[in-house]
Design an enzyme around this catalytic site. Structure first.
Site, PDB file in Angstrom:
ATOM      1  N   HIS A 217       0.850  -1.194   0.000  1.00  0.00           N
ATOM      2  CA  HIS A 217       0.000   0.000   0.000  1.00  0.00           C
ATOM      3  C   HIS A 217       0.884   1.241   0.000  1.00  0.00           C
ATOM      4  CE1 HIS A 217       0.869   0.675   4.244  1.00  0.00           C
ATOM      5  NE2 HIS A 217       0.443  -0.534   4.534  1.00  0.00           N
ATOM      6  N   THR A 251      -4.393  -7.048  12.586  1.00  0.00           N
ATOM      7  CA  THR A 251      -4.490  -5.599  12.715  1.00  0.00           C
ATOM      8  C   THR A 251      -4.234  -4.964  11.357  1.00  0.00           C
ATOM      9  OG1 THR A 251      -3.653  -5.752  14.984  1.00  0.00           O
ATOM     10  CG2 THR A 251      -3.687  -3.580  13.968  1.00  0.00           C
ATOM     11  N   LEU A 252      -5.204  -4.275  10.815  1.00  0.00           N
ATOM     12  CA  LEU A 252      -5.156  -3.765   9.449  1.00  0.00           C
ATOM     13  C   LEU A 252      -3.933  -2.876   9.215  1.00  0.00           C
ATOM     14  CD1 LEU A 252      -6.666  -3.566   6.720  1.00  0.00           C
ATOM     15  CD2 LEU A 252      -7.821  -1.534   7.630  1.00  0.00           C
ATOM     16  N   ASP A 253      -3.136  -3.231   8.195  1.00  0.00           N
ATOM     17  CA  ASP A 253      -2.000  -2.433   7.723  1.00  0.00           C
ATOM     18  C   ASP A 253      -0.938  -2.198   8.787  1.00  0.00           C
ATOM     19  OD1 ASP A 253      -3.037  -2.204   5.155  1.00  0.00           O
ATOM     20  OD2 ASP A 253      -4.123  -0.367   5.610  1.00  0.00           O
ATOM     21  N   GLU A 254      -0.851  -3.077   9.781  1.00  0.00           N
ATOM     22  CA  GLU A 254       0.151  -2.900  10.827  1.00  0.00           C
ATOM     23  C   GLU A 254       1.018  -4.135  11.022  1.00  0.00           C
ATOM     24  OE1 GLU A 254      -1.127  -1.201  14.485  1.00  0.00           O
ATOM     25  OE2 GLU A 254      -2.375   0.348  13.540  1.00  0.00           O
TER      26      GLU A 254
END
Length: 308
Positions: A217, A251-254
């Site tokens: 991303h 955990t989204l995008d972590e």
């Protein structure tokens, strides 16, 4: 945070793990391990491989502290007849070394490319770049399928000879879609790459897919979340456009970061320029992350990665 030691990153294909000269991947093994740091680790691993008749080609190691930290190591070795001996070698290493030091380890064969599935939506730049690099033998992997929640990219994938599977997915049918995806993926692939797949992956999917996922991303997060990040970044006057590749966690995008890169921009660049430059960075960052994973260069440590 990605911690990377600057060592030679040999090209994939018929030769790999090379320094000054090429080494055939036949009978080449990769041993990756992680454990609490203590004296004797390197000696124990080296002695085991020597007793098995293996020759160590390269060895990279890192300790997170001078003492009392976590120790990680990547060892490349050559052992004639490795394919036939691999299972016994893995059992013996577990019993004689890993148990003694309470190690997490994995043993792989360089001659066996990873089986990879790519998931995408409508953006094609990362998907086509991975397919192109694989066809050119720049990525040591086999793309076994492309799964998309839209049919738009089917014609672009077809020339690569890779099966394209359209699985409609949205927040309204997420459970049904993920079950269909799991039916396709489970037990069939070693890695799933989210090449701009614009759907949330649920914890249930992560628990059941039984292989790692790598996502890409833009690096504007957390400043510009949601839709139209490049437009809002332009309005804010950003000076850098970047991308992040990371492992997917609940955990989204972590998840643990594998690779990042940036390119400088200024007031002359419009929104279209930022999007184009962002796509270039995304392609490069994702391809490097996938390459390093497929070459078994990455060891996860907490929510970080160590990339040899």
């Amino acid at each position: 945070m990605a911690i990377r030691k600057d060592v030679d990153r040999a090209a994939s294909g018929p030769y790999a793990e090379s320094g000054s000269q090429a080494l055939s991947v036949k009978d080449v093994g990769r041993l990756l391990l992680r454990c609490a740091d203590k004296p004797g680790l390197v000696a124990a691993v080296s002695a085991f491989l020597a007793s098995a008749g293996a020759n160590i080609v390269s060895l990279d190691q890192h300790s997170t502290e001078q003492s009392g930290g976590t120790f990680v190591q990547r060892t490349i070795f050559h052992l004639p007849g490795l394919s036939a001996a691999r299972d016994a070698l893995e059992r013996d290493f577990g019993a004689k070394v890993a148990t003694r030091f309470d190690m997490d380890f994995r043993l792989t064969e360089a001659a066996k490319p990873k089986r990879v599935a790519i998931m995408a939506s409508k953006d094609d730049h990362c998907l086509l770049d991975l397919l192109w690099r694989t066809r050119r033998s720049e990525l040591d992997m086999t793309v076994v399928m492309v799964i998309s929640n839209h049919p738009d990219l089917a014609d672009q994938v077809r020339p690569f000879g890779v099966p394209f599977v359209h699985v409609p997915a949205s927040k309204d049918n997420r459970a049904v879609a993920e079950q269909r995806q799991l039916d396709l993926l489970r037990g069939n692939v070693d890695l799933v790459v989210l090449a701009r797949y614009m759907q949330i992956v649920t914890p249930t999917f992560l628990a059941e897919v039984s292989c790692p996922l790598i996502n890409i991303h833009h690096s504007f997060l957390p400043s510009f979340v949601g839709a139209a990040p490049y437009r809002r970044a332009k309005e804010r006057g950003v000076k850098l456009v970047g991308a992040t590749a990371h492992y997917v966690t609940e955990t989204l995008d972590e998840g643990p970061i594998i690779e990042q890169d940036v390119v400088r921009v200024d007031h002359r660049h419009g929104v279209g320029d930022l999007i184009r430059l962002g796509a270039d960075v995304e392609r490069a960052v994702l391809s490097r992350a996938v390459l390093w994973h497929c070459e078994d260069r990455i060891i996860r440590y907490g929510n970080q990665t160590i990339v040899f």
